[in-house]
Enzyme design. Structure first.
Site, short mmCIF file in Angstrom:
data_model
loop_
_atom_site.label_atom_id
_atom_site.label_comp_id
_atom_site.label_asym_id
_atom_site.label_seq_id
_atom_site.Cartn_x
_atom_site.Cartn_y
_atom_site.Cartn_z
N GLY A 69 0.83 -1.20 0.00
CA GLY A 69 0.00 0.00 0.00
C GLY A 69 0.86 1.25 0.00
O GLY A 69 0.54 2.25 -0.65
N THR A 70 1.97 1.19 0.73
CA THR A 70 2.90 2.32 0.77
C THR A 70 3.43 2.63 -0.62
O THR A 70 3.47 3.78 -1.05
CB THR A 70 4.04 2.02 1.76
OG1 THR A 70 3.48 1.99 3.08
CG2 THR A 70 5.13 3.08 1.72
N GLN A 178 -7.76 2.08 4.85
CA GLN A 178 -8.52 1.63 6.02
C GLN A 178 -9.95 1.21 5.71
O GLN A 178 -10.62 0.64 6.56
CB GLN A 178 -8.52 2.71 7.12
CG GLN A 178 -7.18 2.87 7.81
CD GLN A 178 -6.67 1.58 8.47
OE1 GLN A 178 -7.44 0.66 8.75
NE2 GLN A 178 -5.38 1.52 8.69
N SER A 195 -4.28 -1.32 0.29
CA SER A 195 -3.31 -2.30 0.73
C SER A 195 -4.03 -3.61 1.06
O SER A 195 -4.95 -3.62 1.88
CB SER A 195 -2.61 -1.75 1.97
OG SER A 195 -1.79 -2.73 2.54
N ALA A 196 -3.61 -4.71 0.43
CA ALA A 196 -4.35 -5.96 0.56
C ALA A 196 -4.31 -6.54 1.98
O ALA A 196 -5.30 -7.13 2.43
CB ALA A 196 -3.81 -6.99 -0.44
N HIS A 197 -3.19 -6.39 2.69
CA HIS A 197 -3.14 -7.03 4.02
C HIS A 197 -4.06 -6.35 5.02
O HIS A 197 -4.34 -6.89 6.09
CB HIS A 197 -1.70 -7.14 4.54
CG HIS A 197 -1.12 -5.84 5.01
ND1 HIS A 197 -1.22 -5.42 6.31
CD2 HIS A 197 -0.43 -4.89 4.36
CE1 HIS A 197 -0.61 -4.26 6.44
NE2 HIS A 197 -0.12 -3.91 5.27
N CYS A 321 5.93 7.33 23.41
CA CYS A 321 6.86 6.36 23.97
C CYS A 321 6.66 4.97 23.36
O CYS A 321 7.50 4.10 23.47
CB CYS A 321 6.68 6.29 25.48
SG CYS A 321 4.97 6.29 25.96
#
Lengths: 378, 89
Positions: A69-70, A178, A195-197, A321
């Site tokens: 996807g990136t 999303q 993005s497939a995952h 953090c």
């Protein structure tokens, strides 16, 4: 372990697993060649393309498969900017986009382009009027807006943004990572990335859709693959599995999204009732069905994640953090909401009501103990 | 006093208390503020010195949640901010 981190990655859908194993045996050959096994691989690839196109409301020849996807976002943003270089060098985006959009914007800026970032309100949505104004400004080459925010779930005003882009003659890139397979997407966009995952496919498959008539030029060296849009040998088995997962998710989504959304509503209502000093973040109604985020005052995010992990809950956090950086999430910062003590719950397909009950049962005491250790009197 | 007048006054009003939270990570600066704001009279200003980037967002967010007033944040020459909060009740 109750897995509540679907916004990071959705577990492999059973139908994707089945399709992947079958395609490993029959879809391994080079789809660009002319012999039997190659023709078989090409047929599987093109069938997957047709299915994905249908699910996303596009034509098959508009769909390319990327390695993530990136990568789809990088190619989508930089390719659309490259294609419209002569029109202008101005990129409009929202302050809460995924880091892949912001990093592509950074490359564009270093390359001499300009980036206009539209801020968001307390819910995390851009103001459609502000977005329209930014898009209408002279020299705008591309506008980017996510379908829903990955950290807080808030849905962006895509229909209004698309109307503004049409008015300005500017292509709109929608990052639908999303929501693809989970909720319908308004039309009017020119470029889409997913993005497939995130929809239950395997890792290593992204989708880039470039609408017919949209100027787009690859920012990368020439390559024959995927209609010259994406370099590198296609991962046919993973693409076949991704298409199977998308088809299955989309078919189930009407019922399953409503079920998950009701569980999210329960968390949104119960957490502030059970835990004092909590801010539930994001739009309560205009939101992705599976994501809910809240911040607990006076609590360190990492401590809460560690305790939840010990109790058998996999969740994520935008607190500084807990990330690899020392900065809190740019999404929470842009919204102006509490960044510490942050927990994101994102429910995968099949998340059980009993697990949500157990989460709501253990959370109040956990937060109370962490606060007590920090010297806060309840 | 209207809130606009109060805000304008707060911008020039010297802090009644300064909390040094430099070097401390969130939520510690907020925990210190929540405790020590009770030591100053109503309408007085507390200045929190903090250099954790989270404090820059979280102290104004805390003010919103707790109905106190975030007067403003000023950069410190050595890094970080002086974040001014007016006690509202």
């Amino acid at each position: 372990m109750a897995y509540f981190d679907a916004a990071s990655t959705e577990p492999l859908h059973p139908q994707a697993r089945e399709a992947l194993i079958a395609a490993l045996d029959v879809g391994w050959a080079d789809p660009a060649r002319l012999y039997g096994p190659a023709r078989r691989a090409r047929m599987l690839l093109e069938q997957a393309r047709t299915e994905v196109a249908e699910a996303l409301g596009a034509r098959p020849d508009e769909v390319s498969f990327t390695s993530s996807g990136t990568q789809a976002v990088h190619l989508g943003v930089l390719g659309a900017l490259h294609g419209r270089r002569r029109v202008g060098r101005r990129l409009v985006t929202s302050a809460v986009e995924h880091s892949s959009v912001l990093h592509a914007a950074g490359v564009h800026e270093r390359d001499g382009g300009s980036v206009e970032t539209v801020g968001v309100g307390l819910t995390g949505a851009v103001d459609p009027a502000a977005f329209r104004e930014a898009v209408l400004a002279e020299g705008t080459a591309l506008a980017c807006l996510q379908s829903a925010n990955h950290e807080v779930g808030t849905v962006q005003p895509i229909a209004e943004a698309a109307a503004a882009c049409a008015e300005a003659g500017v292509p709109l890139l929608v990052d639908a990572a999303q929501t693809a397979g989970r909720m319908p997407l308004p039309g009017g966009w020119s470029v889409l990335a997913a993005s497939a995952h995130k929809w239950g496919g395997p890792a290593g498959v992204g989708v880039l859709v470039v609408r017919k008539g949209t100027r787009w030029r690859s920012p990368l060296p020439e390559d024959e693959r995927e209609r010259r849009r994406v370099p590198g040998f296609e991962n046919v088995p993973a693409i076949v599995a991704s298409a199977a997962a998308l088809r299955a998710m989309a078919a189930e989504s009407a019922g399953e999204s409503a079920r998950l959304s009701a569980l999210v509503d329960r968390i949104r209502t119960e957490v502030p009732r059970l835990v004092p000093d909590v801010e539930v973040i994001g739009d309560p109604v205009a939101r992705a069905p599976h994501i809910v985020t809240f911040s607990c005052l006076y609590v360190e995010g990492e401590a809460l994640l560690t305790e939840l992990d010990k109790a058998g809950f996999a969740v994520s956090s935008g607190s500084s953090c807990t990330a690899s950086t020392l900065r809190p999430s740019h999404v929470l910062e842009a919204m102006g909401v509490l960044t510490h003590g942050n927990v994101r719950v994102s429910l995968p397909r099949g998340a059980s009501s009993a697990d949500v009950d157990r989460f709501l049962a253990v959370l109040p005491d956990m937060v109370r103990r962490i606060r007590e250790d920090a010297g806060i009197k309840s | 006093m209207t809130s606009a007048q109060a805000a304008a006054e707060g911008a020039t009003q010297p802090p009644a208390l300064t909390i040094d939270a430099l070097g401390k990570k969130c939520p510690i600066p907020i925990i210190m503020l929540a405790e020590q704001i009770n030591y100053v009279p109503r309408n007085a200003i507390v200045s929190v010195l903090a250099d954790d980037p989270a404090a820059f967002t979280d102290i104004p967010a805390w003010c919103r949640l707790k109905s106190h007033h975030h007067v403003g944040s000023h950069e410190l020459p050595g890094g970080g901010w002086a974040i001014h909060v007016r006690r509202n009740y």
